[in-house]
Design a protein around this motif. Structure first.
Motif, PDB file in Angstrom:
ATOM      1  N   TRP A  92      25.863 105.193 -43.149  1.00 62.84           N
ATOM      2  CA  TRP A  92      26.218 104.532 -41.754  1.00 62.84           C
ATOM      3  C   TRP A  92      24.939 103.960 -42.076  1.00 62.84           C
ATOM      4  O   TRP A  92      23.353 104.886 -41.974  1.00 62.84           O
ATOM      5  CB  TRP A  92      25.980 105.771 -40.338  1.00 62.84           C
ATOM      6  CG  TRP A  92      25.974 105.649 -39.511  1.00 62.84           C
ATOM      7  CD1 TRP A  92      25.916 104.431 -38.400  1.00 62.84           C
ATOM      8  CD2 TRP A  92      26.643 105.719 -37.965  1.00 62.84           C
ATOM      9  NE1 TRP A  92      25.647 104.558 -37.720  1.00 62.84           N
ATOM     10  CE2 TRP A  92      26.044 105.668 -36.815  1.00 62.84           C
ATOM     11  CE3 TRP A  92      27.397 107.622 -38.330  1.00 62.84           C
ATOM     12  CZ2 TRP A  92      27.123 106.510 -35.734  1.00 62.84           C
ATOM     13  CZ3 TRP A  92      28.099 107.730 -36.937  1.00 62.84           C
ATOM     14  CH2 TRP A  92      28.198 107.241 -36.030  1.00 62.84           C
ATOM     15  N   GLN A  93      24.322 103.311 -41.218  1.00 66.33           N
ATOM     16  CA  GLN A  93      23.215 102.261 -40.848  1.00 66.33           C
ATOM     17  C   GLN A  93      21.909 102.569 -40.126  1.00 66.33           C
ATOM     18  O   GLN A  93      22.538 102.891 -38.559  1.00 66.33           O
ATOM     19  CB  GLN A  93      23.358 100.699 -40.934  1.00 66.33           C
ATOM     20  CG  GLN A  93      24.262 100.241 -42.162  1.00 66.33           C
ATOM     21  CD  GLN A  93      23.512 100.934 -43.743  1.00 66.33           C
ATOM     22  OE1 GLN A  93      22.546 100.214 -43.783  1.00 66.33           O
ATOM     23  NE2 GLN A  93      24.511 100.792 -44.349  1.00 66.33           N
ATOM     24  N   THR A  94      21.051 102.907 -40.460  1.00 71.33           N
ATOM     25  CA  THR A  94      19.551 103.002 -39.404  1.00 71.33           C
ATOM     26  C   THR A  94      18.566 101.677 -39.124  1.00 71.33           C
ATOM     27  O   THR A  94      19.073 100.559 -39.412  1.00 71.33           O
ATOM     28  CB  THR A  94      18.806 104.113 -39.886  1.00 71.33           C
ATOM     29  OG1 THR A  94      18.107 103.376 -40.493  1.00 71.33           O
ATOM     30  CG2 THR A  94      19.216 105.463 -40.591  1.00 71.33           C
ATOM     31  N   GLY A  98      16.615 100.138 -41.348  1.00 67.48           N
ATOM     32  CA  GLY A  98      17.363  99.905 -42.924  1.00 67.48           C
ATOM     33  C   GLY A  98      17.886 100.137 -43.575  1.00 67.48           C
ATOM     34  O   GLY A  98      17.951 100.400 -45.144  1.00 67.48           O
ATOM     35  N   GLU A  99      17.742 102.090 -43.124  1.00 65.89           N
ATOM     36  CA  GLU A  99      18.346 103.222 -44.344  1.00 65.89           C
ATOM     37  C   GLU A  99      20.032 103.306 -44.706  1.00 65.89           C
ATOM     38  O   GLU A  99      20.240 103.174 -43.240  1.00 65.89           O
ATOM     39  CB  GLU A  99      17.356 103.756 -43.699  1.00 65.89           C
ATOM     40  CG  GLU A  99      16.470 104.565 -44.105  1.00 65.89           C
ATOM     41  CD  GLU A  99      14.713 105.533 -43.694  1.00 65.89           C
ATOM     42  OE1 GLU A  99      15.199 106.298 -44.529  1.00 65.89           O
ATOM     43  OE2 GLU A  99      14.885 106.057 -42.713  1.00 65.89           O
ATOM     44  N   THR A 100      20.303 103.556 -45.293  1.00 62.81           N
ATOM     45  CA  THR A 100      21.910 104.185 -45.258  1.00 62.81           C
ATOM     46  C   THR A 100      22.564 105.717 -45.725  1.00 62.81           C
ATOM     47  O   THR A 100      21.648 105.816 -46.566  1.00 62.81           O
ATOM     48  CB  THR A 100      22.296 103.128 -47.213  1.00 62.81           C
ATOM     49  OG1 THR A 100      22.275 101.894 -46.773  1.00 62.81           O
ATOM     50  CG2 THR A 100      23.809 103.952 -46.738  1.00 62.81           C
TER      51      THR A 100
END
Length: 361
Positions: free
Chosen positions: A185-187, A190-192
């Motif tokens: 799930w992407q924040t 830009g984090e995964t």
């Protein structure tokens, strides 16, 4: 062998209870929260609510809602004792009783209490030292309990920290797209974020997260405003009259609320509602006239038709589960909802039939 990693989206009471249940079943858990867990400034309903462990007028609700609230209410005494012993935090659990004032359907109320083995007694409101403009014939439910939501949240947070639950706070997720399986799930930054399973417990924010998938949730934010007093002489029991409640706390404070306002994600407070709530409080308890209002706040509930939450597997994304949309009774339903969704996730026979809680996607 590594533990199964479950990621919970939403760190309110429902999310924290779900995390607790997963930890008890041996999962490794991460909670993703858009604000701060157990914060009193975020606008969520978990800390802002009154904490009555009872569905107000249960004879007006479906069997599904009453099953969840009943199964949860019986658990809170044990839970609060456990949190106090293991974390040092008191949740101010108290069996203060519930006085129901007219107008309401007295026959329906008494019939429901008899069927569900809830103690009740027809009473005169004046015997409790409160005013009842709609008539003196009330109903006393002595077994109804209350809890202090901010204290409960602090205890839950501490317990989860003690059990190595990772907390990703101030982390906002992008809305999901339709898929067969959720691997990451992407924040919005830009984090995964990766896990084996995901559970959405984000209340009023759940709709936006899942609106592009096949889970068609009928959830929207509903604002509730509450006043806080500390009267010279407090009530000795909780009081309810025509959508308005008053809750005496153990430390002498008194809550008066609440409203149901369809204003989107606006968690502000208004002078008009402040005055409306003040008048209602003084009508029941004339001694409040001239007493200062110590605080005025609001929270956003996840509004759903008939107060019915969505608990179960996502219709198409096989490792995504939903435990959301509890409206006014997130706290009241949270323990049973957590047990139910975790049982569904693990494929074990739930303690209560999940069928009534499946949303019509």
């Amino acid at each position: 062998m590594s533990k199964q990693h479950t990621m919970i989206i939403g760190g309110g009471i429902v999310g924290c209870m779900t995390a607790m249940e997963l930890i008890n079943r041996g999962h490794r858990v991460t909670i993703v929260e858009r604000n701060q867990i157990a914060s009193q400034t975020s606008g969520e309903s978990s800390w802002a609510g009154g904490g009555i462990i009872f569905p107000l007028l249960p004879w007006m609700y479906s069997e599904a809602v009453n099953t969840l609230t009943h199964n949860s209410a019986s658990f809170y005494r044990e839970l609060t004792q456990r949190l106090a012993q293991e974390t040092g935090f008191s949740s101010d659990f108290a069996q203060s009783g519930f006085l129901l004032l007219p107008k309401f359907d007295l026959n329906a109320a008494q019939d429901w209490c008899k069927r569900n083995q809830v103690s009740f007694q027809p009473v005169k409101a004046s015997a409790f030292g409160v005013a009842s403009p709609s008539g003196d014939d009330g109903l006393w439910l002595p077994s109804v309990c209350q809890i202090r939501p901010p204290y409960l949240m602090q205890g839950l947070r501490k317990w989860l920290e003690q059990h190595n639950v990772a907390m990703l706070e101030h982390t906002q997720l992008k809305p999901l797209e339709e898929s067969d399986e959720l691997k990451a799930w992407q924040t919005t930054s830009g984090e995964t974020l990766r896990a084996d399973q995901f559970v959405v417990t984000s209340g009023a924010w759940s709709f936006d997260l899942l609106k592009e998938t096949s889970a068609k949730l009928n959830i929207k934010p509903m604002r509730g405003q509450i006043l806080l007093y500390k009267p010279a002489k407090n009530l000795e029991q909780m009081v309810y009259r025509e959508g308005f409640y008053m809750i005496p706390r153990l430390d002498g404070y008194l809550l008066a609320g609440s409203t149901l306002e369809d204003v989107g994600f606006d968690n502000g407070v208004t002078e008009d509602v402040r005055e409306e709530l003040r008048i209602k409080a003084e009508t029941i308890m004339p001694e409040l006239k001239g007493e200062p209002i110590i605080k005025h706040w609001s929270g956003l509930r996840p509004g759903t038709p008939e107060n019915l939450p969505t608990i179960g597997a996502h219709p198409t994304i096989k490792n995504l589960f939903l435990n959301t949309g509890h409206f006014r009774y997130g706290l009241t339903m949270a323990p049973a909802s957590a047990k139910l969704v975790v049982a569904i996730m693990s494929g074990t026979l739930p303690a209560i039939d999940p069928t009534p809680y499946a949303c019509a996607y």
